[in-house]
Write an enzyme that holds these catalytic residues in place. Structure first.
Site, short mmCIF file in Angstrom:
data_model
loop_
_atom_site.label_atom_id
_atom_site.label_comp_id
_atom_site.label_asym_id
_atom_site.label_seq_id
_atom_site.Cartn_x
_atom_site.Cartn_y
_atom_site.Cartn_z
N LEU A 288 0.83 -1.13 0.01
CA LEU A 288 0.17 0.09 -0.01
C LEU A 288 0.81 1.09 -0.07
O LEU A 288 0.13 2.43 0.15
CB LEU A 288 -0.95 0.09 1.26
CG LEU A 288 -2.06 -1.08 1.09
CD1 LEU A 288 -2.75 -1.23 2.61
CD2 LEU A 288 -2.99 -0.67 0.22
N ARG A 289 2.10 1.17 -0.12
CA ARG A 289 2.95 2.36 -0.18
C ARG A 289 2.81 3.20 -1.08
O ARG A 289 2.79 4.47 -1.07
CB ARG A 289 4.49 1.44 0.14
CG ARG A 289 5.38 2.80 0.66
CD ARG A 289 6.87 2.15 0.85
NE ARG A 289 7.08 1.65 1.96
CZ ARG A 289 7.65 0.52 2.19
NH1 ARG A 289 8.23 -0.21 1.15
NH2 ARG A 289 7.93 -0.05 3.52
N GLY A 290 2.39 2.62 -2.29
CA GLY A 290 2.02 3.63 -3.47
C GLY A 290 0.85 4.31 -3.22
O GLY A 290 0.99 5.70 -3.73
#
Length: 353
Positions: A288-290
């Site tokens: 979910l970093r993006g």
């Protein structure tokens, strides 16, 4: 008097506002300065495209920060997340604290640096004989509340890159030797640069950089001549050049400070957040970093434009920078990852080409 003499020998820094082209790299650096939690920027490009010049120029734009005097960690006088243990103890004991204003630190990490040089060392002998923790701070301590620049980051030992990324993400550096442990704040904007011809970073390391800017050699002959002429005239008379650009520099400096102040109030609508996550999902981005970084960068871009609501325009300006390095590379695919992000973005946000 000594300080004045030293200032005469300071190397003049090429003004940020005088840099021609390379808009992607300049935008990524400015957004990271507005919100350091974006997670730094990786700049990949051809040799001799002004990567180092631009990165050094951004520090000259930054406002001075207030630090506790003679503190090796550039400790903040009131924020617990940004202060060393000694300063924290002094505050708890109501001891007076002297502060001073310094330029935001810009630390260069040499390629041959050892782990001890980066993290700092504990003098075990002194600790055992004198019963105190004798800590010799490293580059991470120096970089707290500033920028840490690693040129040719793709040639740096993977183990060191891991340490840098962990510190940048957590904001803390821990050094342990023989059962003795020291922890200090290390919150900085990590800026890496490199030439793709010399090898790529591992995907799991690339993913840890908030943004990824790609820069190319300028092809337009007229623009190339302009770059060469400007650099030559700066080298001949840097003082005059800096004076000519001072008002533009101050204007941009004020813009960045205003954006930093406005940032906490900026909002992004639920529908836009869903669409950002839809783009990430369609691109098959791992983790979910993006999503998180794109949301942060869009807010920083809105603040930069003096707005407290994120628009589709803000997202379009940052989404490629935030996602292109998180895609799984297919060796048989000829389409550039940046084009791929743009294509999916236009589909999800229903924007006509």
């Amino acid at each position: 008097m000594v300080t004045e003499n030293l200032k005469k020998f300071e190397t003049p820094v090429f003004p940020f506002t005088a840099i021609v082209g390379q808009e992607e790299m300049k935008l990524a650096l400015q957004l990271n300065v507005i919100d350091p939690k974006i997670g730094g920027v990786m700049i990949m490009g051809d040799r001799g495209t002004g990567k180092s010049t631009t990165i050094r120029a951004i520090t000259d734009l930054l406002p001075k920060i207030e630090v506790v005097k003679n503190d090796p960690f550039n400790s903040h006088k009131s924020d617990l997340e940004l202060m060393g243990n000694e300063v924290r103890s002094a505050i708890q004991n109501n001891e007076p604290i002297e502060t001073e204003f310094i330029k935001i630190p810009m630390v260069d990490l040499p390629l041959g640096a050892t782990e001890d040089r980066v993290c700092g060392t504990i003098d075990i002998e002194k600790a055992l004989t004198e019963g105190i923790k004798a800590f010799e701070p490293g580059l991470l301590a120096k970089a707290n509340r500033g920028l840490l620049y690693v040129d040719e980051v793709n040639l740096l030992d993977d183990h060191l890159v891991d340490i840098l990324l962990d510190s940048a993400a957590s904001g803390w550096n821990t050094v342990e030797r023989e059962g003795i442990s020291i922890r200090h704040p290390a919150r900085f904007v990590l800026v890496g640069s490199g030439n793709p011809e010399e090898g790529e970073l591992r995907p799991q390391l690339l993913d840890r950089f908030g943004m990824h800017a790609e820069i190319r050699t300028v092809k337009d002959p007229i623009l190339r001549v302009k770059v060469v002429e400007e650099r030559t005239s700066f080298d001949q008379n840097p003082a005059l050049w800096l004076a000519n650009y001072e008002s533009k520099q101050q204007e941009l400096r004020d813009k960045i400070i205003d954006a930093q102040k406005l940032l906490p109030t900026v909002e992004i609508e639920y529908d836009l957040r869903v669409k950002i996550s839809e783009v990430c999902s369609q691109l098959d981005v791992d983790g979910l970093r993006g999503d998180i970084v794109t949301n942060r960068a869009a807010k920083a871009h809105a603040a930069y434009d003096k707005r407290d609501k994120v628009t589709i325009e803000d997202i379009s300006k940052v989404i490629t920078l935030c996602l292109r390095h998180r895609l799984r590379k297919d060796p048989l695919e000829s389409i550039d990852s940046g084009d791929k992000v743009g294509k999916v973005f236009r589909e999800v946000f229903e924007i006509e080409n």
